[in-house]
Design a protein around this motif. Sequence first.
Motif, PDB file in Angstrom:
ATOM      1  N   ALA A 299     -37.159  -5.095  -6.998  1.00  0.00           N
ATOM      2  CA  ALA A 299     -36.808  -6.201  -6.112  1.00  0.00           C
ATOM      3  C   ALA A 299     -35.316  -6.468  -6.183  1.00  0.00           C
ATOM      4  O   ALA A 299     -34.653  -6.145  -7.170  1.00  0.00           O
ATOM      5  CB  ALA A 299     -37.570  -7.457  -6.518  1.00  0.00           C
TER       6      ALA A 299
ATOM      7  N   ASP B 243     -34.708  -9.851  -1.216  1.00  0.00           N
ATOM      8  CA  ASP B 243     -36.151  -9.909  -0.944  1.00  0.00           C
ATOM      9  C   ASP B 243     -36.711 -11.314  -1.114  1.00  0.00           C
ATOM     10  O   ASP B 243     -37.902 -11.544  -0.879  1.00  0.00           O
ATOM     11  CB  ASP B 243     -36.909  -8.977  -1.900  1.00  0.00           C
ATOM     12  CG  ASP B 243     -36.545  -7.523  -1.738  1.00  0.00           C
ATOM     13  OD1 ASP B 243     -36.487  -7.053  -0.584  1.00  0.00           O
ATOM     14  OD2 ASP B 243     -36.313  -6.853  -2.770  1.00  0.00           O
TER      15      ASP B 243
ATOM     16  N   VAL C 209     -41.419  -4.920  -5.934  1.00  0.00           N
ATOM     17  CA  VAL C 209     -42.055  -5.278  -4.674  1.00  0.00           C
ATOM     18  C   VAL C 209     -42.784  -4.058  -4.133  1.00  0.00           C
ATOM     19  O   VAL C 209     -42.363  -2.924  -4.343  1.00  0.00           O
ATOM     20  CB  VAL C 209     -41.053  -5.806  -3.615  1.00  0.00           C
ATOM     21  CG1 VAL C 209     -40.441  -7.119  -4.053  1.00  0.00           C
ATOM     22  CG2 VAL C 209     -39.988  -4.789  -3.289  1.00  0.00           C
TER      23      VAL C 209
ATOM     24  N   GLU D 259     -43.945  -2.531  -0.607  1.00  0.00           N
ATOM     25  CA  GLU D 259     -43.694  -2.711   0.817  1.00  0.00           C
ATOM     26  C   GLU D 259     -44.338  -1.587   1.611  1.00  0.00           C
ATOM     27  O   GLU D 259     -44.569  -0.490   1.104  1.00  0.00           O
ATOM     28  CB  GLU D 259     -42.203  -2.832   1.130  1.00  0.00           C
ATOM     29  CG  GLU D 259     -41.357  -1.657   0.782  1.00  0.00           C
ATOM     30  CD  GLU D 259     -39.876  -1.889   1.087  1.00  0.00           C
ATOM     31  OE1 GLU D 259     -39.480  -3.012   1.432  1.00  0.00           O
ATOM     32  OE2 GLU D 259     -39.126  -0.927   0.970  1.00  0.00           O
TER      33      GLU D 259
ATOM     34  N   VAL E  46     -42.437  -6.503   2.887  1.00  0.00           N
ATOM     35  CA  VAL E  46     -42.902  -6.804   1.536  1.00  0.00           C
ATOM     36  C   VAL E  46     -44.303  -7.396   1.625  1.00  0.00           C
ATOM     37  O   VAL E  46     -44.521  -8.410   2.287  1.00  0.00           O
ATOM     38  CB  VAL E  46     -41.937  -7.776   0.814  1.00  0.00           C
ATOM     39  CG1 VAL E  46     -42.501  -8.179  -0.539  1.00  0.00           C
ATOM     40  CG2 VAL E  46     -40.566  -7.132   0.653  1.00  0.00           C
TER      41      VAL E  46
ATOM     42  N   TYR F  60     -45.739  -8.479  -4.854  1.00  0.00           N
ATOM     43  CA  TYR F  60     -44.754  -8.307  -5.922  1.00  0.00           C
ATOM     44  C   TYR F  60     -45.401  -8.542  -7.282  1.00  0.00           C
ATOM     45  O   TYR F  60     -46.447  -9.196  -7.388  1.00  0.00           O
ATOM     46  CB  TYR F  60     -43.548  -9.233  -5.719  1.00  0.00           C
ATOM     47  CG  TYR F  60     -43.858 -10.712  -5.821  1.00  0.00           C
ATOM     48  CD1 TYR F  60     -43.696 -11.391  -7.029  1.00  0.00           C
ATOM     49  CD2 TYR F  60     -44.299 -11.433  -4.720  1.00  0.00           C
ATOM     50  CE1 TYR F  60     -43.976 -12.743  -7.121  1.00  0.00           C
ATOM     51  CE2 TYR F  60     -44.568 -12.783  -4.811  1.00  0.00           C
ATOM     52  CZ  TYR F  60     -44.409 -13.435  -6.013  1.00  0.00           C
ATOM     53  OH  TYR F  60     -44.679 -14.781  -6.118  1.00  0.00           O
TER      54      TYR F  60
END
Length: 164
Positions: A7, A11, A56, A58, A63, A66
């Motif tokens: 991350a 983000d 994260v 994605e 995203v 997490y």
Amino acid sequence: MTTIRSAHPADAAAIAAIYNYYVATTTITFEESEVSAEEMASRVTKVISSKLPWLVLEEDGKVLGYAYASKWKERSAYRFSVESSIYLHRDVRGKGYARKLYQHLFNLLRQSGVHLVIGGVALPNEASVGLHEKMGFQPVGAFKEVGRKFGRWVDVSYWQLRLE
């Protein structure tokens, strides 16, 4: 295509949007007020600067979830133990993303010499209990009525996973 990466503070808005759903609608988190993108960026920076991972997941640049590890306690002797946290966008639960995120997180923690991962689960939460069981966590205890949210007392169970 689904990817997992480290991350970045950039983000934070997407992370906050995922998290704030749980803040506003559940007792999964004991946070009672929504978290701003700026505050979330500060949290991401704090974890990363403490040499712990914040990941994260994605898909197509969006995203969807997490996971991160944070210090369990500040005292030096606790330095080999961390607490894990994981959140998914409400629309993608049950697709195996949490398991992928946790596997990636735990591999990074193993490589960095972490011995023990601790997870706290506000109850009831069948999905989180199931995830922790599937990942090999063992239940180690519970605090009864340790938090109060939405006018009711909430219990928290604690789980641990030995990485070595």
